[in-house]
Design a protein around this motif. Structure first.
Motif, PDB file in Angstrom:
ATOM      1  N   ARG A 285       4.908  94.938  -7.589  1.00 20.27           N
ATOM      2  CA  ARG A 285       4.766  94.273  -8.887  1.00 20.27           C
ATOM      3  C   ARG A 285       3.296  94.033  -9.191  1.00 20.27           C
ATOM      4  O   ARG A 285       2.495  93.813  -8.277  1.00 20.27           O
ATOM      5  CB  ARG A 285       5.516  92.945  -8.891  1.00 20.27           C
ATOM      6  CG  ARG A 285       7.027  93.061  -8.888  1.00 20.27           C
ATOM      7  CD  ARG A 285       7.680  91.675  -8.854  1.00 20.27           C
ATOM      8  NE  ARG A 285       7.326  90.939  -7.642  1.00 20.27           N
ATOM      9  CZ  ARG A 285       7.566  89.641  -7.449  1.00 20.27           C
ATOM     10  NH1 ARG A 285       8.127  88.932  -8.419  1.00 20.27           N
ATOM     11  NH2 ARG A 285       7.234  89.064  -6.311  1.00 20.27           N
ATOM     12  N   THR A 286       2.944  94.078 -10.463  1.00 23.66           N
ATOM     13  CA  THR A 286       1.559  93.836 -10.864  1.00 23.66           C
ATOM     14  C   THR A 286       1.500  92.818 -11.993  1.00 23.66           C
ATOM     15  O   THR A 286       2.428  92.699 -12.799  1.00 23.66           O
ATOM     16  CB  THR A 286       0.865  95.127 -11.340  1.00 23.66           C
ATOM     17  OG1 THR A 286       1.556  95.655 -12.464  1.00 23.66           O
ATOM     18  CG2 THR A 286       0.809  96.161 -10.220  1.00 23.66           C
ATOM     19  N   VAL A 287       0.409  92.085 -12.035  1.00 20.95           N
ATOM     20  CA  VAL A 287       0.090  91.180 -13.138  1.00 20.95           C
ATOM     21  C   VAL A 287      -1.314  91.529 -13.595  1.00 20.95           C
ATOM     22  O   VAL A 287      -2.269  91.476 -12.811  1.00 20.95           O
ATOM     23  CB  VAL A 287       0.161  89.702 -12.700  1.00 20.95           C
ATOM     24  CG1 VAL A 287      -0.419  88.799 -13.786  1.00 20.95           C
ATOM     25  CG2 VAL A 287       1.591  89.297 -12.388  1.00 20.95           C
ATOM     26  N   ARG A 288      -1.452  91.917 -14.852  1.00 21.35           N
ATOM     27  CA  ARG A 288      -2.742  92.280 -15.429  1.00 21.35           C
ATOM     28  C   ARG A 288      -3.047  91.317 -16.568  1.00 21.35           C
ATOM     29  O   ARG A 288      -2.260  91.169 -17.501  1.00 21.35           O
ATOM     30  CB  ARG A 288      -2.725  93.719 -15.943  1.00 21.35           C
ATOM     31  CG  ARG A 288      -4.066  94.218 -16.493  1.00 21.35           C
ATOM     32  CD  ARG A 288      -3.988  95.693 -16.860  1.00 21.35           C
ATOM     33  NE  ARG A 288      -5.276  96.220 -17.296  1.00 21.35           N
ATOM     34  CZ  ARG A 288      -5.692  96.229 -18.559  1.00 21.35           C
ATOM     35  NH1 ARG A 288      -4.889  95.752 -19.520  1.00 21.35           N
ATOM     36  NH2 ARG A 288      -6.873  96.713 -18.882  1.00 21.35           N
ATOM     37  N   ALA A 289      -4.171  90.628 -16.486  1.00 25.14           N
ATOM     38  CA  ALA A 289      -4.501  89.602 -17.476  1.00 25.14           C
ATOM     39  C   ALA A 289      -6.005  89.436 -17.565  1.00 25.14           C
ATOM     40  O   ALA A 289      -6.754  89.838 -16.666  1.00 25.14           O
ATOM     41  CB  ALA A 289      -3.842  88.275 -17.104  1.00 25.14           C
ATOM     42  N   THR A 290      -6.444  88.806 -18.659  1.00 21.32           N
ATOM     43  CA  THR A 290      -7.866  88.522 -18.818  1.00 21.32           C
ATOM     44  C   THR A 290      -8.238  87.281 -18.003  1.00 21.32           C
ATOM     45  O   THR A 290      -7.381  86.465 -17.655  1.00 21.32           O
ATOM     46  CB  THR A 290      -8.205  88.258 -20.296  1.00 21.32           C
ATOM     47  OG1 THR A 290      -7.568  87.027 -20.700  1.00 21.32           O
ATOM     48  CG2 THR A 290      -7.726  89.393 -21.189  1.00 21.32           C
ATOM     49  N   PRO A 291      -9.520  87.107 -17.704  1.00 19.31           N
ATOM     50  CA  PRO A 291      -9.932  85.876 -17.019  1.00 19.31           C
ATOM     51  C   PRO A 291      -9.536  84.617 -17.789  1.00 19.31           C
ATOM     52  O   PRO A 291      -9.156  83.609 -17.190  1.00 19.31           O
ATOM     53  CB  PRO A 291     -11.454  86.023 -16.925  1.00 19.31           C
ATOM     54  CG  PRO A 291     -11.687  87.499 -16.913  1.00 19.31           C
ATOM     55  CD  PRO A 291     -10.635  88.061 -17.824  1.00 19.31           C
ATOM     56  N   GLY A 292      -9.619  84.691 -19.134  1.00 16.74           N
ATOM     57  CA  GLY A 292      -9.233  83.528 -19.937  1.00 16.74           C
ATOM     58  C   GLY A 292      -7.771  83.180 -19.763  1.00 16.74           C
ATOM     59  O   GLY A 292      -7.410  81.992 -19.673  1.00 16.74           O
ATOM     60  N   GLN A 293      -6.916  84.178 -19.710  1.00 22.09           N
ATOM     61  CA  GLN A 293      -5.486  83.919 -19.500  1.00 22.09           C
ATOM     62  C   GLN A 293      -5.236  83.345 -18.107  1.00 22.09           C
ATOM     63  O   GLN A 293      -4.417  82.437 -17.937  1.00 22.09           O
ATOM     64  CB  GLN A 293      -4.699  85.205 -19.703  1.00 22.09           C
ATOM     65  CG  GLN A 293      -4.649  85.665 -21.157  1.00 22.09           C
ATOM     66  CD  GLN A 293      -4.025  87.031 -21.313  1.00 22.09           C
ATOM     67  OE1 GLN A 293      -4.294  87.948 -20.530  1.00 22.09           O
ATOM     68  NE2 GLN A 293      -3.175  87.188 -22.326  1.00 22.09           N
ATOM     69  N   LEU A 294      -5.925  83.861 -17.119  1.00 26.34           N
ATOM     70  CA  LEU A 294      -5.735  83.386 -15.746  1.00 26.34           C
ATOM     71  C   LEU A 294      -6.231  81.954 -15.561  1.00 26.34           C
ATOM     72  O   LEU A 294      -5.738  81.229 -14.697  1.00 26.34           O
ATOM     73  CB  LEU A 294      -6.449  84.319 -14.764  1.00 26.34           C
ATOM     74  CG  LEU A 294      -5.805  85.690 -14.593  1.00 26.34           C
ATOM     75  CD1 LEU A 294      -6.779  86.662 -13.942  1.00 26.34           C
ATOM     76  CD2 LEU A 294      -4.529  85.565 -13.756  1.00 26.34           C
ATOM     77  N   ARG A 295      -7.200  81.554 -16.393  1.00 23.54           N
ATOM     78  CA  ARG A 295      -7.734  80.190 -16.272  1.00 23.54           C
ATOM     79  C   ARG A 295      -6.829  79.150 -16.922  1.00 23.54           C
ATOM     80  O   ARG A 295      -7.020  77.948 -16.713  1.00 23.54           O
ATOM     81  CB  ARG A 295      -9.124  80.093 -16.901  1.00 23.54           C
ATOM     82  CG  ARG A 295     -10.228  80.758 -16.102  1.00 23.54           C
ATOM     83  CD  ARG A 295     -11.586  80.168 -16.458  1.00 23.54           C
ATOM     84  NE  ARG A 295     -11.837  80.200 -17.894  1.00 23.54           N
ATOM     85  CZ  ARG A 295     -12.434  81.191 -18.528  1.00 23.54           C
ATOM     86  NH1 ARG A 295     -12.838  82.257 -17.854  1.00 23.54           N
ATOM     87  NH2 ARG A 295     -12.642  81.146 -19.830  1.00 23.54           N
ATOM     88  N   VAL A 296      -5.850  79.576 -17.719  1.00 23.78           N
ATOM     89  CA  VAL A 296      -4.960  78.626 -18.381  1.00 23.78           C
ATOM     90  C   VAL A 296      -4.146  77.871 -17.341  1.00 23.78           C
ATOM     91  O   VAL A 296      -3.509  78.467 -16.465  1.00 23.78           O
ATOM     92  CB  VAL A 296      -4.013  79.343 -19.364  1.00 23.78           C
ATOM     93  CG1 VAL A 296      -2.976  78.364 -19.924  1.00 23.78           C
ATOM     94  CG2 VAL A 296      -4.807  79.965 -20.505  1.00 23.78           C
TER      95      VAL A 296
END
Length: 238
Positions: free
Chosen positions: A53-64
């Motif tokens: 499984r993978t999760v691809r996100a922006t740094p801004g999304q990950l910081r939420v």
């Protein structure tokens, strides 16, 4: 990447600006998503688990910080943490186009609009002679729409919900020496002003403390509830 104090997974995300400086964020990752590799390109990070499984996100999304009831009050904590992490790529960000953040409309709750500054969906709902500000934490348009029936039921029972929260606050701070008149007077000074609904369906109610007894000026009491409306913990907002 490393192990947290409870044996779970934690990661530190460092975002460095072009002129130097940056932001450090501590990420709590679900145990069910055992990270095998972390990669990145110019705009996104990709987490790959041992099961593919993978999760691809922006740094801004990950910081939420997606709000969850803590494990000691939440038997579904790991399930909810996993769901929220897998949905990271769907978290709206400030700067998204209106096409990506369409309003959610409901006959009872009205128009639930995306607030770019708060990077979330919000609306004002009439409650008796007052109004309650309702916000959806960690939700894009699709998850907000899914939660609308649940929030509608919460608002239908909001008088009982906020009363149970005031009782919970009282029980958390009383030492047994207070009179019934004291209790009635203090509880009457607590007025609900906002409802924050988590993407899990759990929620919290924020109160104005006009007495100044529960909290100092500039602070207010907050009660956290399970989705079934049971108050389980309290905190202080600022």
């Amino acid at each position: 990447m490393g192990s947290g104090s409870d044996g779970g997974q934690e990661a530190v995300l460092a975002v460095v600006g072009s002129a130097g400086g940056g932001v450090l964020s501590l990420l709590t990752l679900p145990r069910s998503f055992l990270v095998e590799h972390i990669g990145h390109d110019a705009t996104h990070l990709t987490f790959r688990a041992h099961d593919g499984r993978t999760v691809r996100a922006t740094p801004g999304q990950l910081r939420v910080h997606v709000r969850l009831l803590p494990p000691e009050h939440n038997p579904l904590y790991e399930t909810q943490l996993t769901e929220a992490f897998l949905a990271t790529r769907l978290l709206p960000e400030s700067g998204w186009s209106p096409e990506r953040t369409p309003p959610v409309r409901d006959a009872v709750l009205g128009t639930i609009a995306f607030d770019e500054k708060a990077a979330g969906y919000e609306t004002d709902v009439v409650f008796g002679d007052e109004s309650v500000w309702v916000s959806f934490d960690g939700c894009g348009a699709a998850r907000t729409a899914e939660l609308v029936p649940h929030v509608r039921r919460l608002m239908e029972s909001f008088a009982a919900i906020e009363e149970s929260g005031r009782e919970f606050l009282w029980a958390s701070g009383a030492d047994g020496t207070e009179s019934a008149e004291e209790k009635d007077r203090l509880l009457d000074e607590l007025k609900p002003h906002s409802l924050v609904v988590y993407r899990s369906g759990d929620f919290e109610v924020h109160y104005d403390d006009t007495s100044g007894i529960f909290c100092m000026e500039g602070y207010w009491p907050v009660v956290q509830y399970r989705a079934d409306r049971t108050p389980v913990s309290m905190s202080v907002g600022a």
